[in-house]
Motif scaffolding. Structure first.
Motif, short mmCIF file in Angstrom:
data_model
loop_
_atom_site.label_atom_id
_atom_site.label_comp_id
_atom_site.label_asym_id
_atom_site.label_seq_id
_atom_site.Cartn_x
_atom_site.Cartn_y
_atom_site.Cartn_z
N UNK A 96 0.95 -1.53 -0.09
CA UNK A 96 0.10 -0.02 0.15
C UNK A 96 0.84 1.17 0.18
N UNK A 97 2.05 1.18 1.18
CA UNK A 97 2.75 2.17 0.80
C UNK A 97 3.37 2.66 -0.58
N UNK A 98 3.70 1.51 -1.36
CA UNK A 98 4.19 1.99 -2.42
C UNK A 98 3.63 2.17 -3.40
N UNK A 99 2.08 1.94 -3.35
CA UNK A 99 1.19 2.34 -4.69
C UNK A 99 0.43 3.67 -3.88
N UNK A 100 0.72 3.86 -2.36
CA UNK A 100 -0.21 5.14 -2.08
C UNK A 100 -1.32 5.00 -2.20
N UNK A 101 -1.81 3.82 -1.81
CA UNK A 101 -2.89 2.95 -1.33
C UNK A 101 -3.50 3.28 -0.60
N UNK A 102 -5.12 2.87 0.32
CA UNK A 102 -5.71 2.63 1.11
C UNK A 102 -5.06 1.42 1.98
N UNK A 103 -5.10 1.92 2.83
CA UNK A 103 -4.96 0.05 3.95
C UNK A 103 -4.99 0.04 5.17
N UNK A 104 -5.72 -1.30 5.25
CA UNK A 104 -6.08 -1.87 6.82
C UNK A 104 -5.57 -2.74 6.97
N UNK A 105 -5.53 -3.41 8.11
CA UNK A 105 -4.55 -5.04 8.61
C UNK A 105 -6.29 -5.17 9.28
N UNK A 106 -6.10 -6.57 8.81
CA UNK A 106 -7.35 -7.52 8.88
C UNK A 106 -7.97 -7.54 10.33
N UNK A 107 -6.88 -7.85 11.62
CA UNK A 107 -6.75 -7.72 12.72
C UNK A 107 -7.80 -7.18 13.78
N UNK A 108 -7.85 -5.37 13.29
CA UNK A 108 -8.47 -3.73 13.05
C UNK A 108 -10.20 -4.28 13.29
N UNK A 109 -10.21 -5.58 12.44
CA UNK A 109 -11.71 -5.95 12.39
C UNK A 109 -12.03 -7.06 13.16
N UNK A 110 -11.25 -7.55 14.63
CA UNK A 110 -11.92 -8.51 14.90
C UNK A 110 -12.76 -7.69 16.10
N UNK A 111 -13.62 -8.29 16.33
CA UNK A 111 -14.72 -7.96 17.93
C UNK A 111 -14.28 -8.08 18.89
N UNK A 112 -14.56 -7.99 19.96
CA UNK A 112 -13.52 -8.18 21.58
C UNK A 112 -13.73 -9.05 21.79
N UNK A 113 -14.59 -10.36 21.39
CA UNK A 113 -14.99 -11.32 21.73
C UNK A 113 -14.55 -12.27 21.31
N UNK A 114 -13.32 -12.16 20.07
CA UNK A 114 -12.54 -13.01 19.72
C UNK A 114 -10.76 -12.43 19.25
N UNK A 115 -10.98 -11.15 19.77
CA UNK A 115 -9.62 -11.04 20.84
C UNK A 115 -9.32 -10.97 22.08
N UNK A 116 -9.79 -11.57 23.12
CA UNK A 116 -10.19 -11.88 23.89
C UNK A 116 -10.09 -13.89 23.96
#
Length: 201
Positions: A44-64
């Protein structure tokens, strides 16, 4: 690199200059420790695109559950995959190319992310077991523990040829892996004039 994705025909959806084209979204997949986040962020940085890490979308129950060394079930993952799908849809609505890291271990998960989204391009990072275990052992402060690798590998359904997934060896430097992805998926034409786009809200 294994079985590169063939280039799309001129004028196909998601190609530069195609009428009504939706910019591509690259989903970087693989088991934990394969380098998804590192390679995805670098791409994403090389191309200048939007970026997201899928881990950030886990609900709290999954993280726990992961923090307690409990493997996730299909039921745990479905809402998470749907959140990632909504992020992809927001990027499409904004007309912006994007990259997101997501394990997408099963074909059904990959199919769920691609359903109705022809702009999605899947990249699967291939890495040997010894390297995976070493990376996870060396990693600090992550919710996924090295002793959970077995559960991921037992869940994993590697992409088959009919899925049209680009399979890339996660070896060498992240920049070298990014080079392979850009070349195989013909992404240079989409590079932003000014890198550093923000992710869609």
């Amino acid at each position: 690199m294994v079985r590169p994705t063939p280039p799309p025909p001129p004028g196909a959806p998601g190609t530069p200059g195609a009428a009504g084209a939706t910019p591509p979204v690259v989903v970087v997949t693989g088991v934990s420790g394969s380098g998804k986040s590192t390679v995805g962020a670098a791409l994403a940085g090389r191309l200048g695109w939007d970026w997201a890490d899928g881990d950030a979308f886990h609900p709290g129950s999954n993280i726990a559950k992961m923090a307690a060394h409990e493997p996730l079930t299909d039921a745990d993952r479905m809402p998470w995959l749907d959140e990632i799908g909504r992020w992809i849809d927001k990027a499409a609505a904004a007309g912006r190319p994007a990259v997101i890291a997501c394990s997408a271990l099963k074909r059904s998960y990959r199919d769920r992310l691609r359903a109705g989204r022809p702009q999605v391009r899947m990249v699967y990072l291939v890495v040997d077991l010894k390297t995976l275990h070493q990376r996870l052992t060396d990693r600090r402060g992550h919710m996924f523990h090295a002793d959970m690798l077995g559960s991921q590998l037992s869940t994993l359904e590697p992409p088959t040829p009919d899925e049209n997934v680009l399979m890339v060896q996660s070896a060498g430097t992240p920049d070298q892996t990014v080079d392979r992805i850009i070349a195989a998926e013909h992404l240079a034409a989409y590079a932003a004039a000014e890198p550093g786009r923000q992710a869609p809200g």
